[in-house]
Design an enzyme around this catalytic site. Structure first.
Site, PDB file in Angstrom:
ATOM      1  N   HIS A 137       0.804  -1.235   0.000  1.00  0.00           N
ATOM      2  CA  HIS A 137       0.000   0.000   0.000  1.00  0.00           C
ATOM      3  C   HIS A 137       0.835   1.284   0.000  1.00  0.00           C
ATOM      4  CE1 HIS A 137      -3.540  -2.320   0.140  1.00  0.00           C
ATOM      5  NE2 HIS A 137      -3.691  -2.447   1.439  1.00  0.00           N
ATOM      6  N   HIS A 147      -9.192   2.754   1.333  1.00  0.00           N
ATOM      7  CA  HIS A 147      -9.147   1.577   2.197  1.00  0.00           C
ATOM      8  C   HIS A 147     -10.139   1.687   3.362  1.00  0.00           C
ATOM      9  CE1 HIS A 147      -7.253  -1.878   4.270  1.00  0.00           C
ATOM     10  NE2 HIS A 147      -6.656  -2.115   3.119  1.00  0.00           N
ATOM     11  N   GLU A 162     -11.552  -2.471  -2.421  1.00  0.00           N
ATOM     12  CA  GLU A 162     -10.456  -1.686  -2.964  1.00  0.00           C
ATOM     13  C   GLU A 162     -10.398  -1.818  -4.488  1.00  0.00           C
ATOM     14  OE1 GLU A 162      -6.882  -2.830  -0.631  1.00  0.00           O
ATOM     15  OE2 GLU A 162      -8.361  -3.830   0.661  1.00  0.00           O
TER      16      GLU A 162
END
Length: 347
Positions: free
Chosen positions: A104, A178, A312
């Site tokens: 991420h 997220h 996501e």
């Protein structure tokens, strides 16, 4: 419709929290720090407004935020194997923040940026546009990147996120959000009875470190087949090896068929809430919070396993290692733009 702005002093930093509200009473609150969504207030079938995402009770906890609650993710959402990739024959090394892998955007990704924020109010929508100039080499990524993210709330209870970018050299990019959704409202229950319908006939196989193996598997005959809808709990009780490597649940990339306008529909029977996800992205990672424990102080109580589901929308960083995956390469000076909308209603 309006935008309310609150100023916050967090660990010596000046943050702002923006609350978007529409004429239906729906509200979305977000921070300029990390683009973090802190609250989404939507009605249940009795028109009672409750929060439907996971958020910290104390905003100081967003400074670390290892679970990425509500955060804007980038430059690359997902895992980059061994924290490195090649582009035109050159190797780029990234900081590792999950074992030897880069997750991420790394420990200093978009979720740690204090974004420039500009609000707007229109007749049928309100919103905030966040802008960040990511320097060449930031978190190891090549190219100076101008990133713009616009959060918009409409009177139809549609909350959309539009990502726009341009870079001065060839690079990689696939941002996402997220947020952990829980349609029961105020975390009254876990998400195991949430029903998911998804237009995806294929998903990506993972190894024991949650890295794609390169295989794209058919969902037919497995608990990964959400085309006709079923509850999340089916994957939790499954003995499918793919559910087991994800700690008894889902943390997988699904490739959309794009046969329908609605890519994903989530419903929760007791509250009557329905969440419809529409996107132009090629796929989605669905994460059922299998790794959460009970140590975090959230707005409505303690954290817990299976307390939220992340949706996501993104391309796939596995495309850096394997063929036939949606690419995350952004060419020099090429405009990047993608939109995902989350529409809330009741059954």
């Amino acid at each position: 419709m309006q935008v309310k702005v609150d100023k916050l002093d967090i660990a010596g930093q000046s943050w702002k929290e923006f609350t978007l509200s529409n004429t239906q009473g729906m509200e979305v609150s977000l921070l300029n720090y990390g683009g973090i969504i802190t609250k989404i207030m939507t009605p249940n079938k009795n028109n009672e407004f409750e929060n439907v995402i996971l958020s910290y009770a104390n905003y100081e906890d967003y400074l670390d935020n290892p679970n990425f609650f509500g955060a804007l993710i980038g430059r690359v959402a997902g895992r980059i194997e061994a924290s490195s990739f090649q582009l035109d024959g050159k190797t780029y090394n990234l900081p590792s923040n999950e074992g030897e892998h880069h997750l991420h955007g790394g420990s200093v990704g978009f979720h740690k940026v204090l974004w420039q924020a500009d609000t707007f109010e229109e007749a049928e929508s309100v919103g905030v546009t966040l802008t960040h100039r990511s320097q060449d080499g930031e978190a190891g990524y090549p190219g100076n990147l101008v990133m713009k993210v616009t959060y918009t709330l409409t009177n139809e209870n549609a909350f959309s996120i539009t990502y726009e970018a341009v870079a001065d050299q060839k690079t990689v990019l696939t941002p996402t959000n997220h947020s952990y959704f829980n349609l029961s409202g105020n975390l009254k229950t876990d998400i195991l009875q949430h029903d998911i319908t998804m237009e995806a006939s294929r998903f990506v196989e993972l190894d024991h470190e949650l890295i794609p193996t390169g295989k794209i598997l058919p969902v037919e005959g497995t608990v990964f087949d959400f085309r006709r809808g079923h509850a999340i709990i089916d994957g939790v009780h499954s003995v499918d090896q793919q559910n087991l490597v994800a700690l008894n649940g889902y943390d997988h990339y699904f490739l959309f068929d794009h046969n329908k306008k609605e890519n994903v529909v989530v419903t929760e029977q007791t509250s009557g809430r329905k969440l419809t996800v529409q996107t132009d992205q090629p796929g989605i990672v669905m994460y059922t919070s299998n790794g959460l424990d009970d140590t975090l102080e959230l707005r409505e109580g303690k954290s817990a396993k299976y307390l939220g589901v992340c949706l996501e929308t993104q391309s796939s960083p596995a495309s850096l290692e394997h063929e036939d995956f949606p690419s995350i390469i952004l060419e020099k000076d090429a405009p990047y733009k993608t939109t995902t909308s989350f529409t809330f209603s009741t059954k």
